[in-house]
Every structure is written in C-alpha cells, then in structure tokens.
Design a protein around this motif. Structure first.
Motif, PDB file in Angstrom:
ATOM      1  N   PRO A 353       0.812  -1.235   0.000  1.00 14.15           N
ATOM      2  CA  PRO A 353       0.000   0.000   0.000  1.00 14.15           C
ATOM      3  C   PRO A 353       0.838   1.274   0.000  1.00 14.15           C
ATOM      4  CG  PRO A 353      -0.859  -1.572   1.599  1.00 14.15           C
ATOM      5  CD  PRO A 353       0.452  -2.113   1.131  1.00 14.15           C
ATOM      6  N   HIS A 354       2.077   1.199   0.461  1.00 15.50           N
ATOM      7  CA  HIS A 354       2.921   2.387   0.556  1.00 15.50           C
ATOM      8  C   HIS A 354       3.797   2.586  -0.685  1.00 15.50           C
ATOM      9  CE1 HIS A 354       1.648   2.394   4.718  1.00 15.50           C
ATOM     10  NE2 HIS A 354       2.081   1.156   4.834  1.00 15.50           N
ATOM     11  N   VAL A 355       3.852   1.583  -1.555  1.00 11.84           N
ATOM     12  CA  VAL A 355       4.674   1.698  -2.766  1.00 11.84           C
ATOM     13  C   VAL A 355       4.149   2.802  -3.668  1.00 11.84           C
ATOM     14  CG1 VAL A 355       5.378   0.508  -4.878  1.00 11.84           C
ATOM     15  CG2 VAL A 355       5.504  -0.690  -2.696  1.00 11.84           C
ATOM     16  N   ASN A 356       2.843   2.839  -3.877  1.00 13.77           N
ATOM     17  CA  ASN A 356       2.268   3.876  -4.739  1.00 13.77           C
ATOM     18  C   ASN A 356       2.334   5.255  -4.090  1.00 13.77           C
ATOM     19  OD1 ASN A 356       1.646   2.226  -6.933  1.00 13.77           O
ATOM     20  ND2 ASN A 356      -0.351   1.671  -6.089  1.00 13.77           N
ATOM     21  N   GLU A 357       2.322   5.308  -2.758  1.00 16.93           N
ATOM     22  CA  GLU A 357       2.517   6.595  -2.087  1.00 16.93           C
ATOM     23  C   GLU A 357       3.895   7.156  -2.408  1.00 16.93           C
ATOM     24  OE1 GLU A 357       1.816   6.281   2.075  1.00 16.93           O
ATOM     25  OE2 GLU A 357      -0.082   5.209   1.847  1.00 16.93           O
ATOM     26  N   VAL A 358       4.887   6.287  -2.377  1.00 20.71           N
ATOM     27  CA  VAL A 358       6.254   6.720  -2.699  1.00 20.71           C
ATOM     28  C   VAL A 358       6.352   7.122  -4.162  1.00 20.71           C
ATOM     29  CG1 VAL A 358       8.647   5.927  -2.865  1.00 20.71           C
ATOM     30  CG2 VAL A 358       7.274   5.325  -0.867  1.00 20.71           C
ATOM     31  N   ARG A 359       5.673   6.400  -5.033  1.00 16.83           N
ATOM     32  CA  ARG A 359       5.690   6.750  -6.456  1.00 16.83           C
ATOM     33  C   ARG A 359       5.039   8.113  -6.697  1.00 16.83           C
ATOM     34  NH1 ARG A 359       3.787   0.719  -8.447  1.00 16.83           N
ATOM     35  NH2 ARG A 359       5.856  -0.104  -9.009  1.00 16.83           N
ATOM     36  N   GLN A 417       3.431  21.518 -13.732  1.00 15.59           N
ATOM     37  CA  GLN A 417       1.976  21.565 -13.791  1.00 15.59           C
ATOM     38  C   GLN A 417       1.426  21.891 -12.389  1.00 15.59           C
ATOM     39  OE1 GLN A 417      -0.115  18.476 -16.070  1.00 15.59           O
ATOM     40  NE2 GLN A 417       1.866  17.642 -16.725  1.00 15.59           N
ATOM     41  N   THR A 418       0.465  22.796 -12.357  1.00 14.24           N
ATOM     42  CA  THR A 418      -0.090  23.243 -11.073  1.00 14.24           C
ATOM     43  C   THR A 418      -1.299  22.410 -10.633  1.00 14.24           C
ATOM     44  OG1 THR A 418      -1.501  24.836 -12.225  1.00 14.24           O
ATOM     45  CG2 THR A 418       0.679  25.596 -11.479  1.00 14.24           C
ATOM     46  N   THR A 419      -1.649  21.429 -11.421  1.00  9.41           N
ATOM     47  CA  THR A 419      -2.847  20.632 -11.109  1.00  9.41           C
ATOM     48  C   THR A 419      -2.511  19.380 -10.305  1.00  9.41           C
ATOM     49  OG1 THR A 419      -2.610  19.503 -13.245  1.00  9.41           O
ATOM     50  CG2 THR A 419      -4.081  21.420 -13.159  1.00  9.41           C
ATOM     51  N   PHE A 420      -1.246  19.206  -9.912  1.00  5.76           N
ATOM     52  CA  PHE A 420      -0.862  17.993  -9.190  1.00  5.76           C
ATOM     53  C   PHE A 420      -1.539  17.950  -7.815  1.00  5.76           C
ATOM     54  CE2 PHE A 420       1.672  15.812  -6.017  1.00  5.76           C
ATOM     55  CZ  PHE A 420       1.879  14.570  -6.610  1.00  5.76           C
ATOM     56  N   SER A 421      -1.975  16.756  -7.438  1.00  7.84           N
ATOM     57  CA  SER A 421      -2.535  16.527  -6.101  1.00  7.84           C
ATOM     58  C   SER A 421      -2.374  15.051  -5.752  1.00  7.84           C
ATOM     59  CB  SER A 421      -4.018  16.922  -6.043  1.00  7.84           C
ATOM     60  OG  SER A 421      -4.783  16.115  -6.920  1.00  7.84           O
ATOM     61  N   ILE A 422      -2.124  14.795  -4.487  1.00  2.88           N
ATOM     62  CA  ILE A 422      -2.018  13.415  -4.031  1.00  2.88           C
ATOM     63  C   ILE A 422      -3.397  12.778  -4.097  1.00  2.88           C
ATOM     64  CG2 ILE A 422      -1.457  11.914  -2.085  1.00  2.88           C
ATOM     65  CD1 ILE A 422       0.972  13.138  -3.300  1.00  2.88           C
ATOM     66  N   PRO A 423      -3.532  11.644  -4.759  1.00  2.71           N
ATOM     67  CA  PRO A 423      -4.856  11.003  -4.858  1.00  2.71           C
ATOM     68  C   PRO A 423      -5.427  10.684  -3.483  1.00  2.71           C
ATOM     69  CG  PRO A 423      -3.289   9.996  -6.374  1.00  2.71           C
ATOM     70  CD  PRO A 423      -2.498  10.901  -5.486  1.00  2.71           C
TER      71      PRO A 423
END
Length: 437
Positions: A353-359, A417-423
């Motif tokens: 579950p934390h792999v995609n957080e790091v990505r 890009q200014t639209t980045f956000s953590i899912p």
C-alpha cells in the motif's frame, strides 16, 4: 424459685458483647464474599472456570450496625488474598475435551437459529450442518460460569481446525471478503481456546504464526475488493493482525525462558531464536511505515531494545529498518530498489500500500523540480518508478497531471503543472517491475 428462674432467663436473653464481637466479623466476611459472586479475577489472556470467584467489598454492602474491628478487617484481607490466589491458580487449568471443530451444543443451537455460515451449511441448507463443516464461533463475552471442558477444543483439534480454515483461503466459489469474514471470526475463536487452556508450547507458536500470515495476506487482498464494507474489514483485520503479532511475541519470550524449549544448556540465552522469528519481528517495523507521530516512534525505539540480538542482526530486520528509513527520508529510488530486490512475499503484502505513495511522491518531485521546457520522458519515468509505461500514465492521471506525446508517439510528462494533487483514498495496485520473491 419462680423469681430466681425468671432472673436467670432474663440474663440469658441479654446480648453478650463477647459473642457480638466474635460473630460480627464472621457476618461481615460472609457478606463480603457473597456480594458479587459473578465477579472473577481474570487474566488478559485466560478465561477462568466458574468456580474461581474472588472477594469484593463495596461500601454499600457493609452491615451498618457493624463496629469496625482492625483484626477482623485483617482476617478478611487475608481470606481475600487466599481466594484471589486460588483464582489465579485456577486460571488456565481447563483442559478441553471437545472432539469436533464445534461443540455439539453450539452446533444444535445454531441450527435452530439458522446461524450457519455458507461454508457450514450441509447441501446449502441454512438449517443443517455436520461436525465436519461447523466451526466454533468467537464469543466476545464468555461467561465464566458457562465455560465447560466439553465446550473447549484440545490442541490437536485446534490444529486440525486451523488447517481446515486456511484451506478455504483460496476458495473461488465466494468473494474473498466472504471467505475472509468466516476465517477471521473462527481464528479468533481458536486463539480464545488456546488462551483458556494456557497453551504456550511450540505448537501454539506455529499456530499463531499461521494466523498472522492469514491477516498479512488479507491486508493485501482486501485492498482489491470492491464491497462497501471493505474499509471496516481492513480496519478490523489490521487490529487483529497487531493483536496476533503481540501474542506471538509473548509466546516467543515465554518459551525462550522455559527449559523445555531448549535442546541443551548452551541455548539458554538470548541467542536462541525460533525459525522465521526474524521475519515475524520485521512485520512490526513495517507496520510503522505510515506512522509519523512522535509517540509511535518512541514506542518503536523502545521495542527495539527488547528484541533479541540475533534478530536485530538478521537480514529481515536489517531490510525492515532500511525500508522504514528510506520511506521517512523520502528517498524513493532506494526505497523501491530495496523493496523489489530484498522483500519476501509476506513483507511485500505489508509494504505494497505504501509503494504507490512513494511513487506519487516521486512524481511530485519531478513535476516541481525539472526544467519546464524539457518534459520528462515517460519511458525513463517508468524505469525510475519500476512500473509499466501504461501504469505510469494511469498514475499521472490519478495525480491530476497530463501526458503529452510527440509525432513519434513518444510520451512525456510536462513539468511545472499546477494541477498535481495526491490522490485521495487507496490507489490502484500497480505491479512492481523487477520484484524478486
């Protein structure tokens, strides 16, 4: 003669202070030990039988006419200590005699109430089951007076029951959340029976290890389920995973301190460790990956001091500590490389579950730091994140970023890009390319 006889009877009918002083404490003690007969001295791990009762002395149960007597209170305290000692000695003395996975009485009652899981129904009938299908349910509030040896399964039956349950883990007839819910409840009942009988030998360690594996695998597989109750199932599974791990660690230490686990005197020290103990100890460290508060860090630091030296020097613990350090430092490259080359299957179930957080963190670094006029090639980004190129594109879209392509259809990630956000919520599971298990 009549007058003398009358005076003698009057003297006999007068209260005697000596008799009251001798009967007072006795009356007080009898009230004391019968005030709350259902209250028992319970251990956190064991459920005593019904004949283990202890004394309680609430203020509102004292005789209002009783005069305090220091000696009588001392005697009452001694008797209370003796009762508590007897209760402690009685705890864990139950030896189960139930030969089936589910006691006869519970099986008959659940048939009447139609309280049978899909795995327990005989030919699909919700009113019928059999000794080879029914498994004892977990009871949250066991009444001590109802615990009988015939309701408790001995160690051999518990081992067979656990093996039967774990064979259902790969069942494809029902959704995994249904399978998980059944095994989840019945393994709690197994742990309850082990605790009531105070079984702490090597066979109990093996059983706890299997139950921990079940919760670890469920930790990963539940993330791929789509049921509306998945969030609560994940929370409850994590709760029981930590409890089962804690019990397993207690068993390690209890057996390490007992003579019967040692093959010779040379092993009677902290250098003795169990098979796979290092891997199961590493799970506790990996479960702290998303813990950022100071209290948890102090708890983990204190926990390290109680881990046997051979375990601390093991490759499994070295891996877990490295992964934790890289994760908290934000070193995504070393985190991903270490996980892909050194993690075991069970360790990866906790880490995934934390792999995609790091990505996602790595994508934010690249988006913010790279030169705007030079888009970052998606092919290079897929190698850096150890993902397939299509998965990288999907993850970038989940982070609110756009992907461009040139005439040769080479895709790239425009930066700044200014639209980045953590899912928000859990991310889709993406394959970790190069994972070696």
């Amino acid at each position: 003669m009549d007058d003398s006889t009358r005076r003698l009877q009057q003297r006999r009918n007068q209260p005697s202070f000596s008799s009251s002083s001798s009967t007072g404490p006795t009356r007080f003690r009898s009230q004391n030990f019968s005030t709350n007969p259902t209250k028992t001295t319970q251990s956190s791990n064991f459920v005593p039988r019904s004949n283990s009762t202890t004394a309680t002395t609430p203020n509102n149960t004292r005789n209002p006419g009783h005069i305090r007597n220091r000696k009588s209170e001392t005697y009452a305290g001694i008797n209370q200590q003796q009762e508590e000692q007897e209760a402690r000695e009685d705890v864990g003395s139950i030896i189960g005699t139930c030969p089936f996975m589910c006691p006869d009485g519970e099986r008959a009652q659940r048939e009447r109430l139609r309280d049978l899981a899909v795995f327990e129904r005989l030919h699909g009938d919700p009113r019928k089951t059999s000794p080879s299908l029914a498994v004892k349910k977990f009871c949250r509030t066991i009444s001590v007076k109802h615990v009988q040896a015939s309701d408790v399964r001995p160690l051999a039956v518990l081992e067979d029951t656990l093996n039967y349950l774990l064979n259902l883990l790969d069942s494809s007839e029902h959704p995994f959340e249904v399978v998980h819910d059944f095994i989840f409840d019945r393994t709690r009942s197994i742990r309850q029976d082990l605790s009531m009988q105070h079984i702490v030998n090597d066979r109990a360690i093996c059983m706890y290890a299997k139950m921990v594996k079940f919760h670890v695998i469920s930790h990963q597989r539940l993330r791929n389920c789509t049921s509306s109750s998945i969030s609560s199932l994940q929370y409850l599974n994590m709760e029981q995973l930590t409890k089962a791990l804690a019990s397993l660690y207690v068993l390690y230490e209890a057996n390490r301190n007992n003579n019967f686990v040692y093959e010779n005197e040379a092993n009677r020290n902290n250098n003795f460790v169990y098979e796979n103990e290092a891997q199961f100890r590493s799970f506790y460290v990996l479960l702290h990956l998303d813990s950022k508060n100071q209290q948890m860090e102090e708890s983990l630091s204190y926990w390290f001091r109680n881990v046997p030296s051979p375990v601390m020097k093991s490759k499994e613990m070295h891996f877990a500590r490295q992964v934790l350090r890289f994760y908290r430092m934000g070193n995504y490259k070393r985190f991903l490389c270490t996980v892909s080359t050194e993690s075991s299957y069970l360790q990866y179930c906790i880490i995934e579950p934390h792999v995609n957080e790091v990505r996602a963190l790595a994508i934010s670094y690249i988006n913010n730091c790279c030169y705007k006029l030079h888009p970052y090639p998606l092919e290079q980004l897929s190698k850096l994140l150890m993902m397939k190129e299509l998965d990288v594109e999907s993850l970038c879209h989940a982070c609110g970023l756009e992907i461009t392509s040139d005439d040769g259809e080479n895709k790239s990630l425009p930066t700044k890009q200014t639209t980045f956000s953590i899912p928000k919520g859990s991310l889709q599971s993406y394959e970790l390319v190069g994972l070696q298990q």
